[in-house]
Structure formats: C-alpha cells, structure tokens
Design a protein around this motif. Structure first.
Motif, PDB file in Angstrom:
ATOM      1  N   GLU A 114     -13.699   3.159   1.112  1.00 23.77           N
ATOM      2  CA  GLU A 114     -13.078   2.273   0.385  1.00 23.77           C
ATOM      3  C   GLU A 114     -13.848   2.350  -0.978  1.00 23.77           C
ATOM      4  O   GLU A 114     -14.693   2.261  -1.214  1.00 23.77           O
ATOM      5  CB  GLU A 114     -13.181   0.950   0.786  1.00 23.77           C
ATOM      6  CG  GLU A 114     -12.240   0.724   2.241  1.00 23.77           C
ATOM      7  CD  GLU A 114     -11.756  -0.844   2.244  1.00 23.77           C
ATOM      8  OE1 GLU A 114     -11.417  -1.399   1.157  1.00 23.77           O
ATOM      9  OE2 GLU A 114     -11.859  -1.228   3.426  1.00 23.77           O
ATOM     10  N   THR A 166     -12.942   7.269   6.420  1.00 22.86           N
ATOM     11  CA  THR A 166     -12.152   6.602   5.286  1.00 22.86           C
ATOM     12  C   THR A 166     -12.994   5.890   4.225  1.00 22.86           C
ATOM     13  O   THR A 166     -14.070   5.226   4.938  1.00 22.86           O
ATOM     14  CB  THR A 166     -11.447   5.493   6.062  1.00 22.86           C
ATOM     15  OG1 THR A 166     -10.945   6.062   7.247  1.00 22.86           O
ATOM     16  CG2 THR A 166     -10.403   5.064   5.440  1.00 22.86           C
ATOM     17  N   ILE A 209      -3.344   4.750  -1.634  1.00 24.96           N
ATOM     18  CA  ILE A 209      -4.285   5.408  -0.731  1.00 24.96           C
ATOM     19  C   ILE A 209      -4.066   6.828  -0.654  1.00 24.96           C
ATOM     20  O   ILE A 209      -2.982   7.393  -0.550  1.00 24.96           O
ATOM     21  CB  ILE A 209      -3.824   4.878   0.669  1.00 24.96           C
ATOM     22  CG1 ILE A 209      -3.958   3.395   0.647  1.00 24.96           C
ATOM     23  CG2 ILE A 209      -5.010   5.580   1.644  1.00 24.96           C
ATOM     24  CD1 ILE A 209      -3.597   2.580   2.148  1.00 24.96           C
ATOM     25  N   LYS A 211      -7.410   2.569  -3.960  1.00 21.77           N
ATOM     26  CA  LYS A 211      -8.262   1.871  -3.183  1.00 21.77           C
ATOM     27  C   LYS A 211      -8.918   2.382  -2.168  1.00 21.77           C
ATOM     28  O   LYS A 211     -10.130   2.116  -1.707  1.00 21.77           O
ATOM     29  CB  LYS A 211      -7.738   0.316  -2.730  1.00 21.77           C
ATOM     30  CG  LYS A 211      -7.024  -0.412  -4.041  1.00 21.77           C
ATOM     31  CD  LYS A 211      -8.133  -1.162  -4.842  1.00 21.77           C
ATOM     32  CE  LYS A 211      -7.814  -2.163  -6.046  1.00 21.77           C
ATOM     33  NZ  LYS A 211      -7.318  -3.365  -5.284  1.00 21.77           N
ATOM     34  N   ILE A 212      -8.381   3.448  -1.406  1.00 24.47           N
ATOM     35  CA  ILE A 212      -8.851   4.102  -0.394  1.00 24.47           C
ATOM     36  C   ILE A 212      -8.772   5.491  -0.420  1.00 24.47           C
ATOM     37  O   ILE A 212      -7.656   6.009  -0.871  1.00 24.47           O
ATOM     38  CB  ILE A 212      -8.167   3.656   1.023  1.00 24.47           C
ATOM     39  CG1 ILE A 212      -8.475   2.144   1.367  1.00 24.47           C
ATOM     40  CG2 ILE A 212      -8.631   4.264   2.064  1.00 24.47           C
ATOM     41  CD1 ILE A 212      -7.816   1.559   2.357  1.00 24.47           C
ATOM     42  N   TYR A 223       0.684  -1.086   0.051  1.00 29.14           N
ATOM     43  CA  TYR A 223      -0.131  -0.225  -0.070  1.00 29.14           C
ATOM     44  C   TYR A 223       0.864   1.304  -0.059  1.00 29.14           C
ATOM     45  O   TYR A 223       1.835   1.416   0.841  1.00 29.14           O
ATOM     46  CB  TYR A 223      -0.884   0.161   1.104  1.00 29.14           C
ATOM     47  CG  TYR A 223      -1.750  -1.169   1.655  1.00 29.14           C
ATOM     48  CD1 TYR A 223      -2.780  -1.188   1.114  1.00 29.14           C
ATOM     49  CD2 TYR A 223      -1.493  -2.151   2.779  1.00 29.14           C
ATOM     50  CE1 TYR A 223      -3.704  -2.250   1.280  1.00 29.14           C
ATOM     51  CE2 TYR A 223      -2.320  -2.925   2.998  1.00 29.14           C
ATOM     52  CZ  TYR A 223      -3.441  -3.235   2.351  1.00 29.14           C
ATOM     53  OH  TYR A 223      -4.279  -4.046   2.815  1.00 29.14           O
TER      54      TYR A 223
END
Ligand code: GDP
Ligand code: IMO
Ligand code: MG
Length: 423
Positions: free
Chosen positions: A418, A416, A325, A405-406, A260
C-alpha cells in the motif's frame, strides 16, 4: 454506509481476485454483481492457489458474507463443482454464501447456443469462453430467461418450455449436439443449489448498509469488455463498469463510495478483437512467459502488449475511478526499457481520446522509459521502491489523473504494497 467497487480497467484478468481477497478483511460483505463462469479469479496464499468463477473472492477470509447478485448469470453445474471443491479444501461456504433469486440461470442449451453462434460467425467469432454467457443475457433482456427463484416453483414446466425454445433455434442453425451428460450434471446442480440461502439480495444489501455494514463489490471481466463501452462487438454481454454494481445488486448510485480501478503494468486480452498495443514480437512473448499469461479457466494463451493509457483514461472516466491499483509490475522487473501508449494515431492524426471504433487504423504512440531492473517481488514497503519505479508510477498517475494506492508485486496475498496517502 456506502459500497466500494473494485473492477477491471482493461480486457479482464487484471488480478481482481487477488486484490478482493487482500481487501476483504476491511469489509463485512463481498458481492459479485455481473458476469458468470466466464470469469476466472485467481488467489494465492499459504502456498495454495484457487481459481474462482462464480463465487466471490471474499470467501477465504473469516466468516464474511459473500453475495452472488441479481446481475450475475449462474450455471448450477459449474457452481456445484466450484463450491464442492472449495468445501473439500476446508472452506465451508453454505452458511456464508447468499445467492440472489433474481440471478439468471445458464441452461445447458445456452452453452450449446453459445457454441452454435460462434460456429456460425466463423472467422468473425468473438472467441467467447463457451459458457453460455451471451445467450443467457440475451434471454434475460428478451424476457425469456429463467431465474434462480424459478427453481422454487413449478420449475420442470418452465425448464421444458425454455429448452424447447432453444431446441428450435438450434434446429434452425443445423447445429448437432448431445445434451445428455450436460443436462444430467445441470439437474444435479439445481438440486445442490436448493441447499443454499436463496435471497432477495437487493433487500439484504441495502439493509446491511443501513445497519452500518461495509460492502465490497467485485467486478468481473474488464471495462474494455463492457457491452456498451468496450471494443464492441468483441465484448462480453454485461455491464462490467461501475454502473453494473447498481443494476447488478439493486443499489442507488448515491450508495457508491470508492471505485478501485485495477490495471496491469502492461496489457492482455483473450479471444478475438482489437488490441492497439498488442506485441507480436519477442517482447510480447517475454511478457506472456514471465507473466504466465494463460487463461485461468480455459488455459488459452493471452495476447500481450504494452499498457494503453488512452484506453485507461477512458475506463477511468466511464467508471468514476477514485483510486488505482497497479498489478504485475514485477513481470517488467528485468526490462531495460518500458513503453506506455499515450496517444493514438488515426488517419495520420494524433488523438489522446478513445475513439468510437478501435477495430482498425489505430496506431499507438509510445513514450519509452528506463526500466528499474530490480527484483521487486520481496519488497514490502514503498520505501524500497527503486527510483525508476517511482518515476514510472508518478508518470502513470499524471497521465491518468488518479492516484495509485496499491502496487502488487507478485501473485501471493502477501505481495501487496500500500502506498502512503496524504489524507
Ligand atoms: P482476475 O480475473 O482479474 O482475477 O485475474 P486472473 O486471476 O485471471 O489473472 C491474474 C493472474 O496474475 C493470476 O494468475 C494471478 O495469480 C496473477 N497475479 C496477480 N497479481 C500478480 C502480480 O502482482 N504479479 C504477478 N506476477 N502475478 C500476479
Ligand atoms: P475475468 O473476470 C478475460 C472475454 C472472452 C471473449 C469475450 C466474450 O477473469 O477477468 P463471453 O464468454 O463473456 O461471452 O466472452 O470476453 N472474457 C474474458 N477475458 N477475463 C475474463 O474474466 C473474461 N470473461 C470473458 O475471452 O473475448
Ligand atoms: Mg481472470
């Protein structure tokens, strides 16, 4: 099982602590693999804010095991203060926190040496956090360091020898200092450390993987501060990149699963050194104010600028990032337009790769996009994303060749989102 690694792609402070905390419920173990109390990882939940320096950010979720790996450098005095504050706030950790015997100790004289070297550098100082990071890793590599495991055997003699060596160096630098209080707290820290599980973490982590347990590795600092690939010499003294998780925990490269890569929707840096997209104008000030861009540990003002996709492409490459992210896009919620650096101009020539040296003569080439001008801080699903924001993330994904992805829209654990995946 494999380990997943979460690490910063910029100059640190991307929001690693927040996301590690969010992801922890999916893992059995969280492990730090490098850095030390130069890190400041902020977490917010249930109206409380915590800043972690040496303790992994998985400590707040249930009974998860947290490991401080061999690649970390540990200051017993700062560790004691951090751990005691956590325990006092209702987060017992003695049973769950395991510390590698091979992690190196930051001595009081390492901190003094850090200050002395910075003073000697004058205007070209690195702007370190003053925590003794550079001198401790120097001693590790030059085979003079003391490790956590050393406190279990004949420690006083080893400490006295290391201290005497440092005193000689400080004398040669004509550096004046008073070690009394620092050393007293440090010795108390050593005694405190003895109460913890001091382990052979390379065995532990590989055994856990064999048993089918899942592990999240938490990076500190960021790729642009990596000692090999960052903006040398204005870097920290460890490998902040994914390979650091292998050396800092004793993992084979084939044990790495997801990587990540975490980045802000803009860019910040603390301390000295090059920063091609830095803004010295009102926009930079606005980002600093809206993003509360002040050091989590030192309180120092963070330098602010636009997102740098050239540097990010490089970071993604050297880490093998598999998913991105995106943090703090909410800071740009009110902006009319948003810029992203897509290339550099060096000696009049446009390049799209990260060059050997960004210390001077690098001019950013920007693309300007419409802002989304929507308060996104209360959104909970990507279905609510404004059109301009969707266009912005698609642009980033295309430029970076990696899926986002986030998306984080505020400092709280709950803020947060997703994104859907197509698997
Ligand atoms: P780390 O060192 O990578 O863990 O990051 P820091 O904790 O040093 O800095 C990140 C700062 O941004 C902290 O103050 C966080 O509480 C805050 N933060 C994290 N994510 C977001 C977000 O999505 N939006 C906003 N506005 N703040 C965030
Ligand atoms: P987290 O983990 C931002 C910077 C210092 C300095 C340089 C060297 O919170 O993202 P050092 O004390 O490591 O020798 O300082 O690195 N630096 C960080 N900047 N976030 C950090 O950690 C940092 N850790 C070190 O400001 O420029
Ligand atoms: Mg930080």
């Amino acid at each position: 099982m494999k380990v997943d690694v979460l690490l910063g792609l910029q100059w640190g402070d991307e929001g690693k602590g927040k996301v590690v905390d969010v992801l922890t419920p999916r893992y059995d173990v969280v492990a730090r693999f490098q850095g030390g109390p130069n890190a400041g990882h902020t977490l917010e939940f249930e109206g409380q804010k915590y800043v972690l320096r040496s303790i992994p950010s998985g400590i707040f979720q249930g009974d998860k095991v947290n490991i401080i790996g061999n690649g970390v450098v540990l200051d017993p005095a700062l560790f004691k203060a951090e751990a005691e504050a956590l325990e006092a706030s209702g987060h017992p950790l003695k049973e769950r926190l395991h510390i590698s015997k091979k992690a190196h100790l930051i001595l009081p004289t390492h901190r003094i040496l850090d200050a002395a070297y910075e003073a000697a550098k004058g205007a070209s100082k690195v702007g370190t956090t003053g925590k003794g990071i550079g001198p401790t890793y120097t001693d590790k590599v030059s085979r003079n360091g003391l490790r956590v495991g050393d406190i279990l055997n004949n420690f006083e003699t080893k400490y006295a020898a290391a201290k005497a060596r440092h005193e000689q160096i400080l004398k040669s630098l004509n550096y004046e200092y008073d070690i009394t209080e620092l050393e007293k707290q440090w010795m108390e820290g050593i005694e405190y450390l003895r109460q913890f599980n001091l382990v052979d973490s390379e065995h532990e982590i590989n055994n856990l993987l064999k048993e089918g347990k899942s592990v999240l590795c938490e990076g500190a600092q960021g790729t642009m501060l990596d000692v090999d690939f960052g903006s040398y010499p204005f870097v920290t003294s460890s490998n902040t990149i994914c390979a650091g998780a292998c050396t800092g925990l004793g993992l084979g490269p084939n044990k790495i699963g997801e990587v990540y890569g975490i980045m802000k929707a803009y860019c910040t840096r603390v301390g000295s050194g090059p920063f091609p997209t830095e803004l010295f104008d009102e926009t930079g000030k606005k980002i600093r104010d809206l993003g509360h861009e002040y050091g989590a540990v030192t309180g120092r003002e963070r330098r602010c600028g636009w997102i740098d996709l050239v540097a990010l492409r490089y970071s993604i490459m050297v880490n093998g990032v598999t998913q991105l992210i995106l943090m703090k896009s909410d800071v740009l919620d009110g902006f009319e337009t948003i810029k992203a650096c897509v290339a550099y101009k060096v000696n009049g020539e446009e390049i799209d790769y990260f060059p050997y040296d960004i210390n001077e003569g690098v001019e950013p080439v920007y693309v300007e996009m419409p802002g989304w001008k929507t308060d996104m801080t209360k959104m909970t699903s990507e279905d609510e994303f404004p059109e301009e924001f969707n266009a912005y993330i698609s642009f980033l994904e295309e430029q970076l060749g990696t899926p986002i992805k986030i998306v984080s829209v505020g400092p709280d654990r709950a803020q947060t989102i997703e994104r859907y995946t197509e698997e």
